[in-house]
Design an enzyme around this catalytic site. Structure first.
Site: not given
Ligand code: ADE
Ligand code: ZN
Length: 338
Positions: A203, A281
């Protein structure tokens, strides 16, 4: 670019599968205020407008700090029911017919909220969603990667009495500096108990985290994974085994993973042949639910109807449901697209 009325209609009409949704990230400011008042929990905002102004992030951690503070208002089983039910209403608005939701038990048990209240509230709302609206669902428990592996092991133990209600385990929270290797032991133990395995990887952290998650955690799906584009070998690997990537465009923009929507790489990932799907998300924090993610993609990238349909179908293909259910949902997508 502007989205055409027919594209907007198509996105609305397609039945969709949500595979990357943190239930705590669906806490809308209105419910946050109501629960803060009911439970006598202090929040650092006077008005809903204050809250929305605070949702201005420059990276993952700047979001997580606010997200964990917001979760403090969740105290009782009823609170988790109300949170989940409010999300189910969003599913109906967004034509989400199957949802696989994440929850972060450690965020709550750390504050003294019993594990049973968290899972009990979520499960009861999902059961009602199935019986009242035919929405199918499952629950995935995430380990917080900023905490230790020993903490994750303790959480896994706590979850075992609820094993039938939890389909899988995941890994979320602060990525950089907390690589998958830190959790290899607990993922191995979770696999031995029969849990499906997913992990946030690539990410914010580089693509080596994705390779690690595949090699050391043996995951069935990658959450995000957008950094894979920086490794030809990894792209080939992901394509060869059609590893699902649950991509969350609004999240990536709000957390500055990409500077602008027009720079998002979802079209490249898709045209290379990866199994990419679109998810929301933390929609209460990232300015919109599933459909808004698609609308934004279409406004900023030259998305074709065929690509939108492929993204939606990939969601069902990657879901933790049996082949008969997949075939049924895919037929529903085809019917809606026609
Ligand atoms: N917890 C909630 N959203 C998240 C994200 N986008 N990345 C990592 N942990 C998370
Ligand atoms: Zn997430």
């Amino acid at each position: 670019m502007s989205i055409t009325p027919s594209m907007r209609q198509l996105i609305q009409a397609l039945p969709k599968a949500e595979l990357h949704l943190h239930i705590e990230g669906s806490l809308e400011p209105e419910l946050m205020f109501r629960l803060a008042k009911k439970n006598n929990v202090a929040i650092p905002y006077d008005t809903i407008e204050d809250v929305r102004r605070a949702y201005n992030f420059n990276n993952l951690q700047s979001f997580l700090d606010i997200y964990y503070a917001g979760a403090n208002v969740l105290q009782t089983q009823d609170d988790f029911y109300d949170l989940t039910w409010a999300y189910i209403e969003k599913c109906r608005e967004n034509n989400i017919v199957h949802t696989e939701i994440f929850f972060d038990p450690q965020t709550h048990t750390e504050r003294g909220v019993p594990f049973s209240a968290v899972i009990g509230g979520i499960k009861a709302a999902l059961d009602d969603a199935r019986s009242q609206h035919g929405i199918t669902s499952c629950i995935i428990m995430c380990f917080l990667r900023h905490l230790s592996e020993a903490d994750a092991f303790a959480t896994l133990e706590e979850a075992l009495p609820y094993k039938d209600d939890i389909i899988g385990v995941g890994l979320d929270s602060s990525e950089v500096g907390n690589p998958p290797s830190k959790f290899a032991g607990v993922f191995k133990a979770a696999a031995a108990h029969g849990f499906k395995l997913v992990a946030h990887a690539g990410e914010e952290a580089d693509f080596s985290y994705i390779n690690e998650a595949l090699d050391l955690l043996n995951i069935h799906r990658i959450d995000h994974g957008v950094q894979s584009i920086h490794s030809d070998a990894l792209m080939l690997r992901l394509k060869d085994n059609q590893m699902p990537l649950t991509v969350c465009p609004n999240s990536n923009i709000e957390l500055c993973v990409f500077d602008h929507y027009s720079e998002h790489n979802i079209k490249e990932l898709l045209s290379y042949g990866l199994n990419v799907s679109v998810h929301s998300d933390d929609p209460a924090y990232f300015k919109g639910y599933m459909n808004q993610n698609f609308f934004n993609l279409c406004e900023h990238l030259p998305m074709t109807e065929e690509e939108v349909i492929t993204l939606v179908k990939n969601g069902f293909r990657s879901a933790f449901i049996d082949d008969a259910a997949k075939a049924q949902y895919l037929a529903q997508v085809d019917a809606a697209a026609a």
